[in-house]
Design a protein around this motif. Sequence first.
Motif, PDB file in Angstrom:
ATOM      1  N   VAL A  44      87.402  75.416 128.111  1.00 28.41           N
ATOM      2  CA  VAL A  44      87.577  76.677 127.350  1.00 28.41           C
ATOM      3  C   VAL A  44      89.141  76.676 126.894  1.00 28.41           C
ATOM      4  O   VAL A  44      89.967  76.035 127.249  1.00 28.41           O
ATOM      5  N   TYR A  45      89.193  77.797 126.021  1.00 35.84           N
ATOM      6  CA  TYR A  45      90.564  78.102 125.509  1.00 35.84           C
ATOM      7  C   TYR A  45      91.613  78.313 126.909  1.00 35.84           C
ATOM      8  O   TYR A  45      92.662  77.598 126.814  1.00 35.84           O
ATOM      9  N   ALA A  46      91.062  78.881 127.672  1.00 28.73           N
ATOM     10  CA  ALA A  46      91.984  79.443 129.024  1.00 28.73           C
ATOM     11  C   ALA A  46      92.195  78.026 129.492  1.00 28.73           C
ATOM     12  O   ALA A  46      93.174  77.915 130.277  1.00 28.73           O
ATOM     13  N   ASP A  47      91.509  76.825 129.328  1.00 28.62           N
ATOM     14  CA  ASP A  47      91.946  75.536 129.974  1.00 28.62           C
ATOM     15  C   ASP A  47      92.843  74.812 129.105  1.00 28.62           C
ATOM     16  O   ASP A  47      94.195  74.620 129.777  1.00 28.62           O
ATOM     17  N   CYS A  48      92.629  74.603 127.954  1.00 28.47           N
ATOM     18  CA  CYS A  48      93.466  73.675 127.097  1.00 28.47           C
ATOM     19  C   CYS A  48      94.561  74.460 126.530  1.00 28.47           C
ATOM     20  O   CYS A  48      95.335  73.629 126.183  1.00 28.47           O
ATOM     21  N   VAL A  49      94.558  75.795 126.326  1.00 31.03           N
ATOM     22  CA  VAL A  49      95.783  76.559 126.016  1.00 31.03           C
ATOM     23  C   VAL A  49      96.476  77.187 127.059  1.00 31.03           C
ATOM     24  O   VAL A  49      97.811  76.721 127.376  1.00 31.03           O
ATOM     25  N   VAL A  74     105.114  82.920 114.269  1.00 29.79           N
ATOM     26  CA  VAL A  74     104.902  81.868 115.093  1.00 29.79           C
ATOM     27  C   VAL A  74     103.774  81.124 114.815  1.00 29.79           C
ATOM     28  O   VAL A  74     103.703  79.829 114.664  1.00 29.79           O
ATOM     29  N   PHE A  75     102.757  81.665 114.035  1.00 31.12           N
ATOM     30  CA  PHE A  75     101.409  81.155 113.648  1.00 31.12           C
ATOM     31  C   PHE A  75     101.878  80.078 112.669  1.00 31.12           C
ATOM     32  O   PHE A  75     101.105  79.032 112.556  1.00 31.12           O
ATOM     33  N   LYS A  76     102.899  80.390 111.940  1.00 33.83           N
ATOM     34  CA  LYS A  76     103.285  79.623 110.714  1.00 33.83           C
ATOM     35  C   LYS A  76     103.787  78.052 111.267  1.00 33.83           C
ATOM     36  O   LYS A  76     103.770  77.145 110.542  1.00 33.83           O
ATOM     37  N   GLY A 112      81.712  75.261 122.170  1.00 33.25           N
ATOM     38  CA  GLY A 112      83.025  74.593 122.224  1.00 33.25           C
ATOM     39  C   GLY A 112      84.071  75.654 122.147  1.00 33.25           C
ATOM     40  O   GLY A 112      83.893  76.938 121.953  1.00 33.25           O
ATOM     41  N   GLY A 113      85.340  75.266 122.171  1.00 33.60           N
ATOM     42  CA  GLY A 113      86.646  75.998 122.224  1.00 33.60           C
ATOM     43  C   GLY A 113      86.606  76.688 120.962  1.00 33.60           C
ATOM     44  O   GLY A 113      86.373  76.418 119.714  1.00 33.60           O
ATOM     45  N   SER A 114      87.202  77.853 120.960  1.00 31.92           N
ATOM     46  CA  SER A 114      87.317  78.638 120.052  1.00 31.92           C
ATOM     47  C   SER A 114      88.483  79.911 120.237  1.00 31.92           C
ATOM     48  O   SER A 114      88.629  80.239 121.284  1.00 31.92           O
ATOM     49  N   ALA A 115      89.079  80.428 119.019  1.00 30.03           N
ATOM     50  CA  ALA A 115      90.124  81.405 119.190  1.00 30.03           C
ATOM     51  C   ALA A 115      89.665  82.547 119.670  1.00 30.03           C
ATOM     52  O   ALA A 115      90.120  83.687 120.288  1.00 30.03           O
ATOM     53  N   ALA A 116      88.092  82.865 119.457  1.00 25.86           N
ATOM     54  CA  ALA A 116      87.430  83.902 120.074  1.00 25.86           C
ATOM     55  C   ALA A 116      87.482  84.113 121.507  1.00 25.86           C
ATOM     56  O   ALA A 116      87.223  85.090 122.047  1.00 25.86           O
ATOM     57  N   GLY A 152     100.192  69.801 119.351  1.00 26.94           N
ATOM     58  CA  GLY A 152     100.640  70.749 118.085  1.00 26.94           C
ATOM     59  C   GLY A 152      99.623  71.982 118.326  1.00 26.94           C
ATOM     60  O   GLY A 152      99.984  73.306 118.374  1.00 26.94           O
ATOM     61  N   PHE A 153      98.339  72.015 118.381  1.00 30.14           N
ATOM     62  CA  PHE A 153      97.324  72.844 118.152  1.00 30.14           C
ATOM     63  C   PHE A 153      97.393  73.675 119.480  1.00 30.14           C
ATOM     64  O   PHE A 153      97.310  74.852 119.123  1.00 30.14           O
ATOM     65  N   PHE A 154      97.624  73.144 120.487  1.00 33.37           N
ATOM     66  CA  PHE A 154      97.290  73.924 122.016  1.00 33.37           C
ATOM     67  C   PHE A 154      98.949  74.849 121.880  1.00 33.37           C
ATOM     68  O   PHE A 154      98.679  75.586 122.388  1.00 33.37           O
ATOM     69  N   GLN A 196      93.691  81.577 106.130  1.00 35.69           N
ATOM     70  CA  GLN A 196      94.465  80.499 105.365  1.00 35.69           C
ATOM     71  C   GLN A 196      94.316  79.345 105.847  1.00 35.69           C
ATOM     72  O   GLN A 196      94.382  78.147 105.373  1.00 35.69           O
ATOM     73  N   VAL A 197      94.696  79.592 107.137  1.00 38.59           N
ATOM     74  CA  VAL A 197      94.860  78.043 108.016  1.00 38.59           C
ATOM     75  C   VAL A 197      93.520  77.524 108.383  1.00 38.59           C
ATOM     76  O   VAL A 197      93.714  76.266 108.027  1.00 38.59           O
ATOM     77  N   VAL A 198      92.633  78.132 108.394  1.00 38.72           N
ATOM     78  CA  VAL A 198      91.323  77.653 108.526  1.00 38.72           C
ATOM     79  C   VAL A 198      90.952  76.781 107.159  1.00 38.72           C
ATOM     80  O   VAL A 198      90.369  76.010 107.038  1.00 38.72           O
ATOM     81  N   VAL A 250     101.102  75.497 119.684  1.00 39.99           N
ATOM     82  CA  VAL A 250     101.496  76.524 118.564  1.00 39.99           C
ATOM     83  C   VAL A 250     100.456  77.747 119.138  1.00 39.99           C
ATOM     84  O   VAL A 250     100.837  79.256 119.101  1.00 39.99           O
ATOM     85  N   SER A 251      99.282  77.682 119.552  1.00 37.49           N
ATOM     86  CA  SER A 251      98.168  78.614 120.131  1.00 37.49           C
ATOM     87  C   SER A 251      99.115  79.409 121.177  1.00 37.49           C
ATOM     88  O   SER A 251      98.893  80.666 121.374  1.00 37.49           O
ATOM     89  N   LEU A 252      99.496  78.655 121.967  1.00 38.17           N
ATOM     90  CA  LEU A 252     100.170  79.092 123.431  1.00 38.17           C
ATOM     91  C   LEU A 252     101.292  79.974 122.779  1.00 38.17           C
ATOM     92  O   LEU A 252     101.525  80.860 123.234  1.00 38.17           O
TER      93      LEU A 252
HETATM   94  C1  DU6 Z   1      93.786  79.946 116.288  1.00 42.32           C
HETATM   95  C2  DU6 Z   1      94.889  82.595 119.553  1.00 42.32           C
HETATM   96  C3  DU6 Z   1      90.703  76.941 119.519  1.00 42.32           C
HETATM   97  C4  DU6 Z   1      90.192  76.310 120.406  1.00 42.32           C
HETATM   98  C5  DU6 Z   1      90.436  75.520 121.223  1.00 42.32           C
HETATM   99  C6  DU6 Z   1      92.782  76.397 120.766  1.00 42.32           C
HETATM  100  C7  DU6 Z   1      96.902  79.737 116.421  1.00 42.32           C
HETATM  101  C8  DU6 Z   1      98.267  79.382 116.110  1.00 42.32           C
HETATM  102  C9  DU6 Z   1      96.584  78.543 114.540  1.00 42.32           C
HETATM  103  C10 DU6 Z   1      94.367  78.345 114.131  1.00 42.32           C
HETATM  104  C11 DU6 Z   1      94.880  79.277 115.416  1.00 42.32           C
HETATM  105  C12 DU6 Z   1      96.778  80.699 117.373  1.00 42.32           C
HETATM  106  C13 DU6 Z   1      96.403  81.322 118.229  1.00 42.32           C
HETATM  107  C14 DU6 Z   1      96.197  81.918 119.398  1.00 42.32           C
HETATM  108  C15 DU6 Z   1      95.642  83.446 119.114  1.00 42.32           C
HETATM  109  C16 DU6 Z   1      92.719  78.446 117.905  1.00 42.32           C
HETATM  110  C17 DU6 Z   1      92.206  77.217 119.975  1.00 42.32           C
HETATM  111  C18 DU6 Z   1      92.033  75.411 121.427  1.00 42.32           C
HETATM  112  C19 DU6 Z   1      89.889  74.792 122.122  1.00 42.32           C
HETATM  113  N1  DU6 Z   1      96.167  79.173 115.563  1.00 42.32           N
HETATM  114  N2  DU6 Z   1      95.699  78.034 113.669  1.00 42.32           N
HETATM  115  N3  DU6 Z   1      93.727  79.390 117.389  1.00 42.32           N
HETATM  116  N4  DU6 Z   1      93.241  77.994 119.184  1.00 42.32           N
HETATM  117  N5  DU6 Z   1      89.122  74.116 122.731  1.00 42.32           N
HETATM  118  O1  DU6 Z   1      91.890  78.504 117.118  1.00 42.32           O
HETATM  119  S1  DU6 Z   1      98.217  78.099 114.772  1.00 42.32           S
END
Ligand code: DU6
Length: 398
Positions: free
Chosen positions: A123-128, A211-213, A259-263, A160-162, A348-350, A164-166
């Motif tokens: 889940v998100y709490a794991d990988c981020v 930061v999202f950018k 699967g993992g999701s920002a939700a 990068g994805f994990f 936009q990012v999606v 930046v989400s963090l």
């Molecule tokens: C949205 C959520 C999803 C699934 C897994 C990570 C963020 C920064 C960017 C899309 C997103 C962010 C953020 C945090 C507030 C995700 C995510 C891991 C799994 N995002 N592009 N974030 N994160 N498994 O979708 S840049």
Amino acid sequence: MAFLKKPLSYLEEFHISREMGFILDDPLEELPGHYQAWVTLAKQLPFLVQNGQFREEVKKLPELSIDQLQGYKEKCLAHLALGVITMGYVWQDQEKIMQVLPRQIAVPFCAISEQLGLPPIMVYADCVLANWKKKDPLGPMTYDNMDTLFAFPGGDCSKGFFLVSLLVEKAAASAIRFIPDIFEAIKSENSDSLEQSLHSVASSIEEAIEVFKLVHDHVNPSDFYNILRIYLSGWKNNHMLPNGLVYEGVSETPKKFSGGSAAQSSIVQCFDALLGIQHRTAGDEASAKFLQEMRDYMPSSHKDFLETISLSSPSVREFIISSQDTRLREAYNKCITVLGNLRSYHLQVVTKYIIIPSKKQNDSNEEESSARGTGGTNLMIFLKSVRDTTMAALLREN
Ligand code: DU6
């Protein structure tokens, strides 16, 4: 009368920190004794998947009970490592997807998941939230001074994805600090303090957008779409694993998990709860249902926190509506507007990372490409409905 189920002033009781919000502070990097075998294998995932050897190595693991794991952080690392191994095992070879998870992983993964109140999938709490370290422990929490503990195929894309989400979580965490103040201000009918706190919440959401950018500097759209995205997929509503996954030694009936999701990010859901944005209006039922379901993919203490905020009364929104105070309405509307902007930016990012890459695939298999299209389309519909419901929460300012 109980104002709140649990006083919000004790954020720590919800495994939330004032500095870090929902992020797990200073995660463990190693497990004790023979459990370290899980960490070692999970760390080798990108290399072993590349060579097509990951599945063989999973089958060689010893069968361990989880009895000797102690404390919250050890359990978090165990769930993360077992989650990573599970994703690698299922998705290593997408021509031959595995429908049965071997007992050496399935049994301890289900047991630890039950203890944490999480599903047996990464889940998100794991990988981020639990998957990070500082390179220089005394240095700052910046991209350059950080790394993930576990990576997936696709080069630096998972890092990068994990990360930046963090970092978005970290930026938004400064808003969490104000939540106890906000409910305190409402209780004591202190409009000035409430107004100030709402402006601080808006600023920290604006900071989160900046930061999202960073995603553009660290995540490549083609690697994300074609490689990483697959490894984060679940086995619910997924045509690649239509029946779900059998957890060997636990149950013979296949089980379905998303699967993992920002939700699954509590920060994503926490502003709706705080501002009284209800995704329940016409056309939004599916989004509301998905958001509710994803709360079961959060650490149970974070889910409790969201529920405590949602149930607190009077709600922030009700208090502001009945106060007839223009400055309060303006501060509230500022929060709604910046949250809407964050969601527009996410759209936009999606578009860049999912919609556009999905169109570049000129393969002949129409069934496959239309199935692929649905994921992106559903995500866009979901994000748009969440964004529109957010903007619809604006109050008249006069
Ligand atoms: C949205 C959520 C999803 C699934 C897994 C990570 C963020 C920064 C960017 C899309 C997103 C962010 C953020 C945090 C507030 C995700 C995510 C891991 C799994 N995002 N592009 N974030 N994160 N498994 O979708 S840049």
